[in-house]
Design a protein around this motif. Structure first.
Motif, PDB file in Angstrom:
ATOM      1  N   PRO A 102       0.772  -1.201  -0.103  1.00 21.05           N
ATOM      2  CA  PRO A 102      -0.127   0.184  -0.024  1.00 21.05           C
ATOM      3  C   PRO A 102       0.817   1.339  -0.099  1.00 21.05           C
ATOM      4  CG  PRO A 102      -0.751  -1.646   1.473  1.00 21.05           C
ATOM      5  CD  PRO A 102       0.478  -2.097   1.053  1.00 21.05           C
ATOM      6  N   SER A 103       2.028   1.386   0.574  1.00 25.44           N
ATOM      7  CA  SER A 103       2.928   2.397   0.723  1.00 25.44           C
ATOM      8  C   SER A 103       3.820   2.506  -0.391  1.00 25.44           C
ATOM      9  CB  SER A 103       3.727   2.599   2.025  1.00 25.44           C
ATOM     10  OG  SER A 103       2.816   2.564   3.009  1.00 25.44           O
ATOM     11  N   GLN A 104       4.018   1.383  -1.166  1.00 26.03           N
ATOM     12  CA  GLN A 104       4.730   1.230  -2.485  1.00 26.03           C
ATOM     13  C   GLN A 104       6.387   1.569  -1.748  1.00 26.03           C
ATOM     14  OE1 GLN A 104       3.135   4.175  -5.409  1.00 26.03           O
ATOM     15  NE2 GLN A 104       2.960   2.248  -6.541  1.00 26.03           N
ATOM     16  N   PHE A 105       6.719   0.680  -0.794  1.00 27.78           N
ATOM     17  CA  PHE A 105       7.799   0.920  -0.059  1.00 27.78           C
ATOM     18  C   PHE A 105       8.519  -0.700   0.472  1.00 27.78           C
ATOM     19  CE2 PHE A 105       9.404   0.749   4.274  1.00 27.78           C
ATOM     20  CZ  PHE A 105      10.574   1.726   4.492  1.00 27.78           C
ATOM     21  N   ALA A 106       9.642  -0.354   0.395  1.00 27.01           N
ATOM     22  CA  ALA A 106      10.547  -1.828   0.516  1.00 27.01           C
ATOM     23  C   ALA A 106      11.836  -1.667   1.354  1.00 27.01           C
ATOM     24  CB  ALA A 106      10.822  -2.649  -0.524  1.00 27.01           C
ATOM     25  N   VAL A 107      12.183  -2.453   2.252  1.00 28.51           N
ATOM     26  CA  VAL A 107      13.392  -2.525   2.981  1.00 28.51           C
ATOM     27  C   VAL A 107      14.263  -3.725   2.284  1.00 28.51           C
ATOM     28  CG1 VAL A 107      14.628  -2.566   5.084  1.00 28.51           C
ATOM     29  CG2 VAL A 107      12.571  -1.458   5.039  1.00 28.51           C
ATOM     30  N   VAL A 108      15.328  -3.474   1.633  1.00 32.03           N
ATOM     31  CA  VAL A 108      15.999  -4.330   0.625  1.00 32.03           C
ATOM     32  C   VAL A 108      17.021  -4.810   1.245  1.00 32.03           C
ATOM     33  CG1 VAL A 108      14.672  -3.650  -1.139  1.00 32.03           C
ATOM     34  CG2 VAL A 108      16.884  -3.111  -0.906  1.00 32.03           C
ATOM     35  N   GLY A 109      17.720  -4.487   2.232  1.00 35.64           N
ATOM     36  CA  GLY A 109      18.980  -5.110   2.922  1.00 35.64           C
ATOM     37  C   GLY A 109      19.900  -4.695   1.776  1.00 35.64           C
ATOM     38  N   ASP A 110      20.789  -5.805   1.639  1.00 35.16           N
ATOM     39  CA  ASP A 110      21.996  -5.577   0.699  1.00 35.16           C
ATOM     40  C   ASP A 110      21.879  -6.218  -0.505  1.00 35.16           C
ATOM     41  OD1 ASP A 110      23.383  -4.262   2.616  1.00 35.16           O
ATOM     42  OD2 ASP A 110      24.795  -5.759   3.268  1.00 35.16           O
ATOM     43  N   VAL A 111      20.709  -6.439  -0.942  1.00 33.78           N
ATOM     44  CA  VAL A 111      20.229  -6.891  -2.348  1.00 33.78           C
ATOM     45  C   VAL A 111      20.794  -5.897  -3.435  1.00 33.78           C
ATOM     46  CG1 VAL A 111      18.559  -7.786  -3.680  1.00 33.78           C
ATOM     47  CG2 VAL A 111      18.408  -8.579  -1.407  1.00 33.78           C
ATOM     48  N   LEU A 112      20.024  -4.601  -3.201  1.00 34.74           N
ATOM     49  CA  LEU A 112      20.389  -3.581  -4.142  1.00 34.74           C
ATOM     50  C   LEU A 112      20.473  -2.486  -3.335  1.00 34.74           C
ATOM     51  CD1 LEU A 112      19.454  -2.869  -7.172  1.00 34.74           C
ATOM     52  CD2 LEU A 112      16.937  -2.533  -6.256  1.00 34.74           C
ATOM     53  N   PHE A 113      21.524  -1.549  -3.951  1.00 34.84           N
ATOM     54  CA  PHE A 113      21.550  -0.077  -3.906  1.00 34.84           C
ATOM     55  C   PHE A 113      21.311   0.965  -4.725  1.00 34.84           C
ATOM     56  CE2 PHE A 113      24.668  -3.142  -1.828  1.00 34.84           C
ATOM     57  CZ  PHE A 113      24.184  -3.155  -0.389  1.00 34.84           C
ATOM     58  N   LYS A 114      21.323   2.176  -4.400  1.00 35.82           N
ATOM     59  CA  LYS A 114      21.336   3.190  -5.328  1.00 35.82           C
ATOM     60  C   LYS A 114      22.614   3.023  -6.231  1.00 35.82           C
ATOM     61  CE  LYS A 114      21.100   8.213  -5.781  1.00 35.82           C
ATOM     62  NZ  LYS A 114      19.935   8.367  -6.760  1.00 35.82           N
ATOM     63  N   GLY A 115      22.475   2.598  -7.524  1.00 27.74           N
ATOM     64  CA  GLY A 115      23.725   2.462  -8.394  1.00 27.74           C
ATOM     65  C   GLY A 115      24.602   1.322  -8.245  1.00 27.74           C
ATOM     66  N   SER A 116      24.018   0.324  -7.312  1.00 29.17           N
ATOM     67  CA  SER A 116      24.771  -0.737  -7.012  1.00 29.17           C
ATOM     68  C   SER A 116      23.952  -2.027  -6.779  1.00 29.17           C
ATOM     69  CB  SER A 116      25.933  -0.458  -6.172  1.00 29.17           C
ATOM     70  OG  SER A 116      26.933  -1.623  -6.140  1.00 29.17           O
ATOM     71  N   ILE A 117      24.721  -3.144  -6.537  1.00 27.91           N
ATOM     72  CA  ILE A 117      24.144  -4.432  -6.098  1.00 27.91           C
ATOM     73  C   ILE A 117      25.094  -4.881  -4.903  1.00 27.91           C
ATOM     74  CG2 ILE A 117      22.937  -4.749  -8.157  1.00 27.91           C
ATOM     75  CD1 ILE A 117      25.131  -7.003  -8.684  1.00 27.91           C
ATOM     76  N   GLY A 118      24.405  -5.902  -4.149  1.00 27.48           N
ATOM     77  CA  GLY A 118      25.047  -6.517  -3.019  1.00 27.48           C
ATOM     78  C   GLY A 118      26.273  -7.244  -3.415  1.00 27.48           C
ATOM     79  N   ARG A 119      27.210  -7.467  -2.783  1.00 30.57           N
ATOM     80  CA  ARG A 119      28.378  -8.267  -3.241  1.00 30.57           C
ATOM     81  C   ARG A 119      28.244  -9.623  -2.932  1.00 30.57           C
ATOM     82  NH1 ARG A 119      33.115  -6.454   1.224  1.00 30.57           N
ATOM     83  NH2 ARG A 119      34.027  -8.482   0.560  1.00 30.57           N
ATOM     84  N   THR A 120      28.726 -10.309  -3.914  1.00 29.18           N
ATOM     85  CA  THR A 120      28.519 -12.064  -3.880  1.00 29.18           C
ATOM     86  C   THR A 120      29.955 -12.601  -3.891  1.00 29.18           C
ATOM     87  OG1 THR A 120      28.799 -11.551  -6.388  1.00 29.18           O
ATOM     88  CG2 THR A 120      26.666 -11.837  -5.439  1.00 29.18           C
ATOM     89  N   ASP A 121      30.910 -12.120  -3.103  1.00 23.89           N
ATOM     90  CA  ASP A 121      32.052 -12.757  -2.977  1.00 23.89           C
ATOM     91  C   ASP A 121      32.508 -13.093  -1.486  1.00 23.89           C
ATOM     92  OD1 ASP A 121      32.392 -10.278  -1.834  1.00 23.89           O
ATOM     93  OD2 ASP A 121      34.307  -9.734  -2.179  1.00 23.89           O
ATOM     94  N   PHE A 122      31.241 -13.542  -0.827  1.00 20.82           N
ATOM     95  CA  PHE A 122      31.175 -14.128   0.392  1.00 20.82           C
ATOM     96  C   PHE A 122      30.806 -15.652   0.338  1.00 20.82           C
ATOM     97  CE2 PHE A 122      29.484  -9.683   1.371  1.00 20.82           C
ATOM     98  CZ  PHE A 122      30.821  -9.396   2.249  1.00 20.82           C
ATOM     99  N   PRO A 123      31.274 -16.246   1.332  1.00 19.15           N
ATOM    100  CA  PRO A 123      30.916 -17.861   1.428  1.00 19.15           C
ATOM    101  C   PRO A 123      29.212 -17.781   1.307  1.00 19.15           C
ATOM    102  CG  PRO A 123      32.369 -17.462   3.107  1.00 19.15           C
ATOM    103  CD  PRO A 123      31.985 -16.114   2.742  1.00 19.15           C
ATOM    104  N   MET A 124      29.043 -18.876   0.368  1.00 15.02           N
ATOM    105  CA  MET A 124      27.388 -19.037   0.194  1.00 15.02           C
ATOM    106  C   MET A 124      26.723 -17.989  -0.774  1.00 15.02           C
ATOM    107  SD  MET A 124      26.361 -21.092   3.558  1.00 15.02           S
ATOM    108  CE  MET A 124      24.777 -21.760   3.029  1.00 15.02           C
ATOM    109  N   SER A 125      27.584 -16.985  -1.172  1.00 20.54           N
ATOM    110  CA  SER A 125      26.793 -16.040  -2.233  1.00 20.54           C
ATOM    111  C   SER A 125      26.737 -16.513  -3.445  1.00 20.54           C
ATOM    112  CB  SER A 125      27.758 -14.616  -2.324  1.00 20.54           C
ATOM    113  OG  SER A 125      27.897 -14.002  -0.822  1.00 20.54           O
ATOM    114  N   ASN A 126      26.091 -15.876  -4.275  1.00 25.04           N
ATOM    115  CA  ASN A 126      25.886 -16.277  -5.750  1.00 25.04           C
ATOM    116  C   ASN A 126      25.475 -15.194  -6.677  1.00 25.04           C
ATOM    117  OD1 ASN A 126      24.329 -17.347  -8.219  1.00 25.04           O
ATOM    118  ND2 ASN A 126      25.078 -19.449  -7.499  1.00 25.04           N
TER     119      ASN A 126
END
Length: 223
Positions: A151-175
């Protein structure tokens, strides 16, 4: 005469915490003034001040994923405040179990905990009279979840997506491919007008990222 402006059903505030400047978020139901803290990674006095300033009653702690800057202090905080922890998805048990070891390694306070409720894709979490959808978005970590209030067109996305970037995937169990799929198949369908709070840095919208994000913009993915 101007009509009085209607109070939105939900409000949010950002409290940057830890040396990594993680966006701990405070969300609350304006009707009941009950709220939740998302990702209390550290600096608990600062989070408690924000709760007091907003004048809300804390109902629960929500966790997007198991990295220490996001949930290193979640167990301690929930215990002090007498509230339950919901999230992340259970595939992040591996990360939460490592918090006791990861804290000293990064020079931060962190302690392992057991959430009161592991979350799954399609689950709902309530905050006061608000109902948020749980969107499982693996890639940065295998059990990463996003909280979406349609209803608020709002999300809290953690480290999935950033303004101009995406989450790191060089950690164990990242893909990396899982992360791209999570963004394009699970976040984009929620709508271009969704404003999101990322785990670090400024807020943005899904529409803006689809146009300009060098990693996941529509044009970038076509090439």
């Amino acid at each position: 005469m101007t009509e009085p402006t209607q109070e939105p059903p939900m409000r949010a505030a950002i409290v940057p915490v830890t040396p990594l400047q993680q966006n701990c978020s405070l969300i609350w139901c304006t009707k009941t003034m009950k709220g939740a803290v998302i990702d209390p990674g550290g600096d608990l006095p600062r989070i408690k001040d924000a709760i007091a300033k907003a004048g809300i009653t804390l109902e629960k702690v929500l966790v997007t994923h198991g990295h220490l800057d996001h949930c290193g202090n979640a167990g301690v905080f929930a215990k002090e405040m007498g509230v339950p922890i919901e999230g992340p998805e259970e595939a992040d048990r591996f990360w939460i179990a490592r918090l006791d070891d990861d804290g000293p390694r990064w020079g931060m306070e962190a302690s392992s905990f057991e959430p009161d409720r592991w979350l799954h894709h399609g689950d709902k979490v309530t905050v006061g009279e608000l109902e948020l959808d749980v969107v499982h978005c693996p890639g940065h970590t295998p059990g990463h979840v996003v909280f979406h209030h349609a209803p608020s067109q709002f999300a809290v996305v953690g480290d999935v997506l950033f303004k101009g970037s995406i989450g790191r995937t060089d950690f164990p169990m990242s893909n990396h491919q899982d992360l791209i799929d999570s963004i394009t198949q699970r976040l984009w369908p929620l709508g271009d007008d969704v404003t999101f709070i990322p785990g670090h840095g400024p807020i943005s919208t899904f529409g803006a990222e689809r146009q300009t994000n060098p990693f996941v913009a529509d044009m970038a993915l076509k090439q």
